[in-house]
Enzyme design. Structure first.
Site, mmCIF file in Angstrom:
data_model
loop_
_atom_site.group_PDB
_atom_site.id
_atom_site.type_symbol
_atom_site.label_atom_id
_atom_site.label_comp_id
_atom_site.label_asym_id
_atom_site.label_seq_id
_atom_site.Cartn_x
_atom_site.Cartn_y
_atom_site.Cartn_z
ATOM 1 C CG HIS A 114 43.940 34.317 39.274
ATOM 2 N ND1 HIS A 114 43.111 34.765 40.481
ATOM 3 C CD2 HIS A 114 44.806 33.458 39.792
ATOM 4 C CE1 HIS A 114 43.694 34.183 41.555
ATOM 5 N NE2 HIS A 114 44.683 33.515 40.978
ATOM 6 C CG ASP A 125 36.609 36.232 43.623
ATOM 7 O OD1 ASP A 125 36.572 35.721 42.541
ATOM 8 O OD2 ASP A 125 37.456 36.526 44.268
ATOM 9 N N GLY A 128 38.622 29.647 48.360
ATOM 10 C CA GLY A 128 37.409 30.293 47.985
ATOM 11 C C GLY A 128 36.418 30.332 48.750
#
Lengths: 429, 314
Positions: free
Chosen positions: A186, A312, A331
């Site tokens: 990440h 994702d 998110g």
């Protein structure tokens, strides 16, 4: 793989698309015993076969999602494996790589096997878990790569957590080589990013939100490229979102280093203005960027710097999002929209249909060493059928599966999944 | 005067100058009435005003309370301590509680940017942002503008230097939006560690030195420096901050001779401002800012309640 019992299926009147071979032609495809038996201009109907008339719709390999989070185990209120599988099937995804930083991190072979088996039991979706790169995804001590790989780990990562310590990352890249595996990073320098909730700049300043400078991404990419160089290891950067990072990755590839990357639909379809009015569904990690970075991501999709598009997917409950912006969880849900948003770049003229699909099928398959993602005779019949032109609108609250936190809420899309098959079994449509 | 076009007052960014001017004119008339002693009005008779404060505040809460009472509203103060927030009651649980109480006007202060905007989507009441995180504090900027206008006659072409911790200041952001809209020349003066990224794109001139930033200023507006900023490493020490960025007579000397000194309070004397300047009866208008606060809040409550009447529930 599931024991096999379905009858043969003959898909007729399809636009067959196989990005791996460049095939794009009208024809038929025969599935027998769960495998792709044949495809071509016109095939006879075998005895007892079910015929599926595609009506001119595209028939392509089922999508391979390189990166998604599952709520299970630990955060079932956000999403269960069953609900993720429902959303994946509706999105045309037949293989999903699950991040290990669940509430109970996948740093133990037994846990990892549990997730893998849950996928096998579904029969509609292969779930390929990543192993935690470090114990508890805490970034300190390496986990047992060898044992985890034996248990089915597809590669190693700390998921949404950056491996911030350079020494740990160096060890991980070195040690993964012993098992022919790679590390997914990440890419965000954690100290520089700490406390930030939006891309640093005028927008965040006006909204009074703490910013994360885009350089937090490129400096982590630069560091890890240097570590890939000294370890000869393979680093894969997830959801790359800035032009500066993509330039570094391009250079590293040209140098011959083992560096790969993916991006996700929000980073080539949205920019930071989506968070206006404190819209928490558009709060992502990494944060949405400026328009020039979005354009750089599109260019990198075109020129091959980016190896794959991942959903994702990060399932969040409404209560995780109905909070002041800085406190809301980052998110976005992505399983049901990854194909439609990618096709928007095809309709927009940025990508050819074959190139776009390659980023969702054969390219991630090659990266992961999978035999799926292609219309190869003898390969598992993981297939998606979609109408390239059919319009629909993303509506949070009406998406398949439990997680409704789509950053694309309200966006009209062209290109809709009509059916999904997993090893010859229809799982959607 | 033209009708205010919104249901809430959440931010000054984007509010058109005629509405700002109207609010200031109405506030000015309330200021005169307040001074004359004829303080009791009935514009908000039968209306319920709730002060919902998730952060401690004495000055702003009292000011809204007084403004509401002078207009005849039933005023209720709700201080939501951090502990009950930590117990898990969310902002939106609070919203449904308030809806059940049939609150008409809701004054909200919250430590998070955007919290009043979130509440405004869920409550029936008109929401007034009384300060949200580092985003905006609209009534503070309005009262600052009114104070300036009373001293300078007009806001047009004034040079206003906003000095100190702009990065964490909602007061600074609201002032930048309002004063720029009203054609002031706005400067920010601070070390780079205390400035928001790309602050110049908000239409201000940027200075890192008080002596140049204050030169020929009509208004010097100081901001509070919170102690935790020093712990966070943004400023090495209070004594260094005061030496270079604290307002004292020597630094003020480069401003115009009739420049006024403002501070939204509460002050850290000896950190961002020297007591001799803060208490200077000629230059300092800090006391008047507080007085104008009540008048401005009366004007805001009055104007928002007019839109309430138009959309009154049966």
């Amino acid at each position: 793989m599931m024991p096999f019992s379905s009858p043969d299926i003959l898909f007729t009147n399809a636009r067959l698309l196989d990005p791996a071979s460049g095939l794009d032609s009208p024809g038929s495809l025969l599935v027998s015993r769960g495998l792709i038996a044949d495809h071509g201009g016109s095939l006879g109907v075998p005895d007892g076969a079910t015929v599926v008339d595609c009506g001119g719709a595209v028939l392509a390999p089922g999508l391979i999602d390189l990166r998604a989070s599952l709520g299970e185990p630990g955060n079932e209120y956000r999403e269960t494996i069953d609900s993720a599988a429902e959303a994946a099937a509706a999105g045309g995804i037949t293989t999903l790589c699950a991040l290990p930083d669940t509430e109970t991190p996948l740093d133990d072979p037994a846990l990892l096997q549990y997730v893998w088996r849950r996928g096998e039991a579904l029969g509609s979706l292969s779930i390929l878990p990543y192993g935690a790169a470090t114990r508890a995804c805490a970034g300190k001590d390496l986990s047992e790569f060898g044992l985890l790989k034996e248990a089915g780990a597809i590669a190693f990562t700390d998921g949404t957590h950056a491996i911030g310590n350079a020494r740990v990352m160096r060890l991980a890249l070195s040690y993964a080589r012993a098992f022919g595996s790679f590390i997914v990073q990440h890419p965000e320098e954690p100290d520089l990013a700490r406390g930030g909730v939006a891309t640093e700049g005028e927008m965040a300043s006006r909204m009074g939100l703490a910013g994360i400078h885009p350089a937090a991404e490129s400096m982590m990419v630069a560091r890890d490229i240097a570590l890939a160089r000294i370890t000869k290891g393979h680093v894969h950067f997830a959801h790359v979102s800035t032009g500066a990072a993509l330039d570094l990755i391009r250079q590293a590839k040209d140098e011959g280093l083992r560096v790969t990357c993916d991006t996700a639909p929000p980073y080539f379809d949205l920019n930071e203005t989506a968070i206006g009015d404190f819209r928490t569904y558009a709060k992502l990690s990494p944060p949405l960027r400026r328009e020039e970075d979005r354009l750089a991501v599109v260019a990198a999709l075109q020129n091959g710097t980016i190896d794959a598009i991942a959903s994702d997917h990060q399932p969040r409950d409404a209560d995780d999002k109905r909070l002041p912006f800085a406190q809301a969880a980052a998110g976005g849900a992505g399983l049901a929209t990854v194909l439609g948003v990618t096709l928007a770049r095809v309709h927009g003229g940025d990508l050819s249909l074959l190139d776009a699909l390659a980023l969702l099928t054969c390219k991630p398959a090659t990266l992961l060493g999978l035999e799926t993602g292609r219309l190869t005779r003898g390969a598992p019949a993981d297939l998606v059928m979609f109408d390239l032109e059919r319009g629909w609108k993303v509506e949070a609250g009406k998406l398949p599966g439990k997680a409704q936190n789509s950053p694309f809420d309200g966006r009209p899309l062209e290109g809709r999944v009509m059916g999904t098959w997993k090893a010859g079994k229809r799982v959607f449509g | 005067m033209i009708a205010y076009p919104h249901r809430h007052l959440l931010a000054l960014q984007g509010l058109e100058p005629p509405y700002i001017a109207d609010l200031l004119d109405l506030a000015e008339s309330y200021a005169l009435l307040n001074r004359s002693g004829k303080t009791q009005r009935d514009q908000l008779k039968g209306r319920t005003l709730i002060n919902l404060f998730f952060e401690d505040s004495t000055r702003t809460r009292t000011s809204f309370e007084l403004a509401g009472k002078r207009l005849g509203a039933d005023v209720i103060n709700m201080s939501v301590s951090q502990s009950s927030v930590n117990k898990g009651e969310t902002l939106l649980d609070t919203a449904s509680t308030l809806n059940a109480m049939h609150c008409d006007l809701l004054v909200v202060r919250h430590a998070q940017s955007g919290a009043p905007a979130l509440l405004s989507q869920k409550v029936d009441a008109a929401v007034i942002n009384a300060g949200d995180g580092t985003h905006e504090h609209p009534t503070q900027a309005l009262l600052d503008a009114l104070t300036i206008r009373r001293h300078k006659g007009s806001l047009e072409n004034l040079v206003v230097a906003i000095c100190g911790d702009v990065l964490h200041s909602r007061v600074a952001r609201s002032n930048i939006h309002l004063l720029s809209a009203m054609n002031c020349r706005v400067r920010v003066v601070a070390p780079p560690t205390l400035l928001p990224a790309e602050v110049e794109r908000m239409g201000v001139e940027v200075f890192h030195d008080m002596k140049t930033g204050l030169r020929d200023a009509d208004v010097v507006m100081m901001l509070r420096l919170q102690k935790e900023r020093m712990a966070g490493g943004l400023v090495p020490s209070a004594r260094e901050y005061f030496r270079f960025f604290g307002l004292d007579a020597a630094k003020l000397a480069v401003a115009k001779p009739d420049a006024i000194v403002m501070h939204p309070g509460p002050m850290n004397r000896g950190v961002e401002i020297d007591s001799a300047v803060a208490d200077d009866p000629v230059r300092s208008v800090i006391g008047e800012q507080v007085e104008m606060g009540v008048a401005v809040r009366m004007a805001v409550l009055d104007i928002l309640s007019r839109n309430l009447r138009r959309n009154a529930r049966p």
